[in-house]
Design an enzyme around this catalytic site. Structure first.
Site: not given
Ligand code: GLC
Length: 546
Positions: A209, A274
């Site tokens: 994440d 991500e």
């Molecule tokens: C990422 C996740 C999202 C979350 C954020 C904070 O972007 O995909 O859903 O709110 O991180 O952890």
């Protein structure tokens, strides 16, 4: 069903050429009737996923959490929240997934913890608590306000004042999601153990994440403003009005992944980041030379509207930059679903499948979000039922609830998702949106998606390393060729023609019955895609174009 073979040949890794699928656990399948999706429900649907033709699933966080951000606020990285099941349930899930040939990624959230995590509760006790330095604390600025101008992704300043200890803590998301201090080696050591905990249980890797944000500028300098941000606009616009020069994508972040890569190697595990940056070349730095992350999600594919030149340039640049190491999501739990983004209704759904066809032929990892195979639009969630903090905290909120409504499995009360009250409304689903109804119709989105994924798997040109050769460089048809396979989608408003390169082409997949192949010409109706295969290997490539 026979487990699918994982590729171990040469230096190719099992995940290269694989197809991914995101499970938003709360909304996938509820096994105990409390209205919230869980591990038991997911286990009961694993065969469906294997049959769909995906190779790896990423499960959004299921750890104990106060759920301020529906699990992205982790209170304990080594357990399962009772609402989702138990650690034993997870182990059973993993074993069953592996039997079906499915790999499993868990979602690792290393940028921040929950404010309910024992580390943060301890850190708040005093300035010299042993866990204080696990987080980023600063004295107020001279006039008493936040230490710098950084803003939270979810609206408001990125700092919250702690009365008891007289300092602000940093949070790029909610105040309930304090950012960890990755400059502290003890944080890195704690995460080494967390990775080992899940790897030892047999997970096949991690979706990481906010992988681009772990390291912050040591001086916490102000971010430059791109434009003046009116205060009554959405959190997303305010966030975009800042140039994130000092809070994101900082030097040193790759070292974390180099270290994790070594930890993951003995387990042959995948690190999928991500990397929420909109420049594919910046994203590609995280996978470059295969020294940091193994793969990164290319988030621009979930933002592209229905526009041929935009789609072409997004994919071309992503392919050029990513060199086979990017993942291509169609939708996600953070963005509007593709059919909604592409205008909604039947047209939006046709476009989403045509776009998925383009993604499914690319090198790297095409990624579906649960419900993409049904061409689901966003569900309608009335404002008074909203639960996403992005919606609740902002006047002009563009919340994410609409892309998170539960999966419609079959017609009837609870839609086969739950025997109880769903945690979020289903949002106007019809019988033909459900898995059960689509399963019976050979021309449904579900069956076409199955056929598309089977086409990718059966073609070594698509799932292998063949280079992408872009065809029409202008016009409404976006097309490319990989070896003996050609993928084309008409992203314009009218029927159009693609002149094909030399070869004896045949159709192996169409997104809807609106593609004609005649005399080395492919005629595609608007919103339609096709995959062609050349039976006779073309000697030399003919002149290609519209
Ligand atoms: C990422 C996740 C999202 C979350 C954020 C904070 O972007 O995909 O859903 O709110 O991180 O952890």
């Amino acid at each position: 069903m026979q487990p699918r073979q994982s590729s171990t040949a040469g230096s190719r890794r099992w995940w290269q050429g694989a197809v991914g699928y995101e499970i938003y656990i709360r909304s996938f399948a509820d096994g105990n009737g409390d209205g919230v999706g869980d591990l038991l429900g997911l286990r009961s649907r694993l065969a469906y996923l294997a049959d769909l033709g995906v190779d790896l699933i990423w499960i959004t966080p299921f750890y104990p959490s106060p759920m301020a951000d529906h699990g992205y606020d982790v209170a304990d990285y080594r357990d399962v929240d009772p609402r989702y099941g138990t650690l034993a349930d997870f182990e059973r899930l993993l074993a069953e997934a592996h039997e079906l040939g499915l790999r499993v990624l868990v979602d690792l959230v290393p940028n921040h913890t929950s404010s309910g995590h024992s580390w943060f509760r301890s850190a708040r006790r005093s300035r010299d608590d042993p866990y204080r330095d696990f987080y980023i604390w600063r004295e107020p600025a001279a006039e008493g306000g936040p230490p710098n101008n950084w803003v939270s992704h979810f609206g408001g300043p990125a700092w919250t004042y702690d009365e008891a200890t007289g300092e602000f803590w940093l949070h790029l998301f909610l105040p309930e999601q304090p950012d960890l201090n990755w400059a502290n080696p003890a944080v890195a050591a704690a995460f080494d153990d967390i990775l080992a905990f899940w790897l030892d249980r047999g997970v096949d890797g991690f979706r990481i994440d906010v992988a681009h944000a772990l390291v912050k500028d040591p001086q916490l300098r102000d971010n430059p403003l791109r434009s003046a941000a009116p205060s009554n606009t959405s959190a997303r616009e305010i966030w975009s009005a800042h140039e994130h020069r000092y809070d994101l994508d900082q030097p040193g972040v790759l070292e974390i992944y180099q270290r994790w890569r070594e930890l993951a190697a003995p387990y042959d595990a995948l690190l999928l980041g991500e990397v929420y940056l909109f420049d594919p070349w910046k994203v590609a730095r995280y996978v470059a030379g295969q020294q940091g992350l193994h793969a990164a999600l290319c988030v621009t594919t979930t933002r592209t509207g229905w526009d041929a030149s935009l789609i072409r340039s997004t994919l071309r640049e992503g392919v050029a930059a990513g060199n086979g190491y990017l993942a291509w999501p169609l939708s996600s739990h953070d963005d509007p679903r593709a059919p909604t983004r592409f205008g909604g209704g039947e047209r939006g759904s046709h476009r989403a499948l045509a776009y998925l066809t383009l993604l499914a032929g690319l090198p790297g990892i095409p990624f579906l979000y649960q419900g993409d195979e049904l061409a689901l639009e966003n569900g309608e969630v009335p404002r008074e039922r909203a639960l996403d903090p992005v919606e609740l905290r902002n006047v002009a909120g563009r919340g994410r609830d609409g892309s998170r409504t539960p999966i419609p499995w079959e017609p009837g009360a609870g839609l086969g998702f739950t025997t109880g009250e769903p945690w979020l409304p289903f949002g106007e689903r019809r019988g033909e949106d459900t898995v059960a109804v689509q399963d019976q119709d050979p021309r449904s989105y579900l069956n076409r998606t199955r056929a598309l994924l089977a086409t990718r798997h059966s073609s070594t040109d698509l799932s292998g390393e063949k280079a992408v050769e872009w065809l029409a460089s202008t016009g409404p048809i976006v097309a490319y060729r990989r070896g003996n396979v050609l993928v084309a989608a008409n992203c314009g408003p009218d029927r159009d023609l693609l002149h094909l390169p030399q070869g004896d082409w045949e159709k192996v997949f169409v997104s809807q019955d609106a593609a004609q192949l005649r005399d080395r010409r492919l005629e595609l109706a608007e919103d339609t895609a096709a995959v062609l295969y050349a039976r006779v290997v073309p000697e030399a490539h003919g002149k290609v174009g519209r």
